[in-house]
Scaffold this motif. Structure first.
Motif, PDB file in Angstrom:
ATOM      1  N   ILE A  84      22.760 -54.142 -46.097  1.00 29.09           N
ATOM      2  CA  ILE A  84      21.749 -53.966 -44.812  1.00 29.09           C
ATOM      3  C   ILE A  84      21.611 -55.176 -43.914  1.00 29.09           C
ATOM      4  O   ILE A  84      21.426 -54.800 -42.815  1.00 29.09           O
ATOM      5  CB  ILE A  84      20.304 -53.453 -45.556  1.00 29.09           C
ATOM      6  CG1 ILE A  84      19.202 -53.121 -44.280  1.00 29.09           C
ATOM      7  CG2 ILE A  84      19.748 -54.554 -46.218  1.00 29.09           C
ATOM      8  CD1 ILE A  84      19.711 -51.772 -43.951  1.00 29.09           C
TER       9      ILE A  84
ATOM     10  N   ALA B 229      17.173 -48.202 -46.781  1.00 28.67           N
ATOM     11  CA  ALA B 229      17.965 -48.718 -48.035  1.00 28.67           C
ATOM     12  C   ALA B 229      16.958 -48.786 -49.021  1.00 28.67           C
ATOM     13  O   ALA B 229      15.901 -48.716 -49.083  1.00 28.67           O
ATOM     14  CB  ALA B 229      18.347 -50.064 -47.525  1.00 28.67           C
TER      15      ALA B 229
ATOM     16  N   SER C 293      17.147 -54.017 -51.693  1.00 20.22           N
ATOM     17  CA  SER C 293      18.257 -54.161 -51.097  1.00 20.22           C
ATOM     18  C   SER C 293      18.370 -55.196 -50.172  1.00 20.22           C
ATOM     19  O   SER C 293      19.169 -55.629 -49.289  1.00 20.22           O
ATOM     20  CB  SER C 293      18.555 -52.927 -50.327  1.00 20.22           C
ATOM     21  OG  SER C 293      17.803 -52.652 -49.605  1.00 20.22           O
TER      22      SER C 293
ATOM     23  N   LYS D  94      15.913 -55.509 -47.447  1.00 22.14           N
ATOM     24  CA  LYS D  94      15.265 -55.103 -46.131  1.00 22.14           C
ATOM     25  C   LYS D  94      14.382 -56.266 -45.459  1.00 22.14           C
ATOM     26  O   LYS D  94      14.397 -56.214 -44.318  1.00 22.14           O
ATOM     27  CB  LYS D  94      14.569 -53.892 -46.310  1.00 22.14           C
ATOM     28  CG  LYS D  94      15.228 -52.771 -46.538  1.00 22.14           C
ATOM     29  CD  LYS D  94      14.513 -51.412 -46.626  1.00 22.14           C
ATOM     30  CE  LYS D  94      13.465 -51.399 -47.628  1.00 22.14           C
ATOM     31  NZ  LYS D  94      13.655 -51.038 -49.127  1.00 22.14           N
TER      32      LYS D  94
ATOM     33  N   SER E 267      11.574 -49.560 -41.423  1.00 20.51           N
ATOM     34  CA  SER E 267      12.331 -49.436 -42.758  1.00 20.51           C
ATOM     35  C   SER E 267      11.862 -48.635 -43.835  1.00 20.51           C
ATOM     36  O   SER E 267      10.726 -48.354 -43.901  1.00 20.51           O
ATOM     37  CB  SER E 267      12.206 -51.117 -43.275  1.00 20.51           C
ATOM     38  OG  SER E 267      12.613 -51.043 -44.849  1.00 20.51           O
TER      39      SER E 267
ATOM     40  N   ASN F 258      21.411 -44.935 -49.707  1.00 18.79           N
ATOM     41  CA  ASN F 258      22.344 -46.045 -48.840  1.00 18.79           C
ATOM     42  C   ASN F 258      21.749 -46.513 -47.747  1.00 18.79           C
ATOM     43  O   ASN F 258      20.868 -45.787 -47.001  1.00 18.79           O
ATOM     44  CB  ASN F 258      23.681 -45.370 -48.907  1.00 18.79           C
ATOM     45  CG  ASN F 258      24.230 -45.007 -50.382  1.00 18.79           C
ATOM     46  OD1 ASN F 258      24.056 -45.842 -51.274  1.00 18.79           O
ATOM     47  ND2 ASN F 258      25.381 -43.896 -50.421  1.00 18.79           N
ATOM     48  N   VAL F 259      22.559 -47.602 -47.132  1.00  9.43           N
ATOM     49  CA  VAL F 259      21.974 -48.145 -45.866  1.00  9.43           C
ATOM     50  C   VAL F 259      22.226 -46.874 -45.010  1.00  9.43           C
ATOM     51  O   VAL F 259      23.225 -46.374 -44.889  1.00  9.43           O
ATOM     52  CB  VAL F 259      22.984 -49.379 -45.703  1.00  9.43           C
ATOM     53  CG1 VAL F 259      22.740 -49.836 -44.345  1.00  9.43           C
ATOM     54  CG2 VAL F 259      22.614 -50.338 -46.666  1.00  9.43           C
TER      55      VAL F 259
END
Length: 187
Positions: free
Chosen positions: A25, A43, A47, A49, A178, A184-185
């Motif tokens: 990300i 994401a 992950s 973010k 976000s 997934n990204v």
């Protein structure tokens, strides 16, 4: 991180924390964020973010006047607001910037005093931020960077009216939304 344009003082802090390789990300979002472009990303939790938006934010944020933060991060809960401020505080210090979190469930006066001293990055829950604005303890007029973290969760919690109103009070040129979705990204 330095290959992605992250300033050396921030890279040093990341290195001290043993954060040396960007997550997917971060690699995907940094080029646009470091160039002041708007980004919408999704994401899974864990992950990276917070650093994906936090590093470019801290690198770009200007020094602020008292009661007039230069950047705003909206978060749905006080726990997340506290976590974001904690995660970004060493990075902010590395470039001479101040960051605080404001949220309900605690006394408002200590938060008002911190705002009066000046804060460059304000991390806030929508309800407490609207309360502080109505008390004239803070103005968003100078906030040129706005992050809306976990926008999906804020919608689920009924914060969307506030999330629509608050950025209108800023001088925002960057918006990063976000999501906590376990996907997934997405850029």
């Amino acid at each position: 991180f330095s290959d992605l344009g992250v300033p050396a003082p921030i890279v040093e802090v990341l290195d001290q924390q043993r954060i040396r390789t960007p997550f997917e990300i971060q690699t995907a979002s940094f080029p646009d964020l470091m160039n002041g472009r708007d980004v919408v990303a999704r994401a899974p939790t864990g992950s990276g973010k917070t650093l994906a938006f936090g590093i470019p934010l801290v690198a770009a944020v200007k020094k602020a006047e008292p009661k007039r933060p230069a950047a705003l991060v909206l978060a749905p809960t006080r726990e997340l607001a506290d976590q974001i401020a904690s995660d970004l505080s060493l990075l902010a210090e590395a470039v001479g910037r101040r960051i605080i979190a404001v949220y309900g469930g605690v006394g408002i006066e200590p938060q008002v005093k911190k705002l009066q001293r000046g804060v460059d990055v304000l991390v806030a829950t929508p309800g407490r931020l609207e309360d502080l604005i109505s008390r004239r303890a803070v103005s968003l007029a100078d906030a040129s960077i706005v992050v809306i973290d976990e926008a999906d969760r804020m919608a689920d919690m009924g914060f969307m009216p506030s999330v629509r109103r608050l950025p209108d009070q800023t001088n925002s040129c960057l918006l990063f939304t976000s999501s906590a979705a376990d996907e997934n990204v997405f850029l």
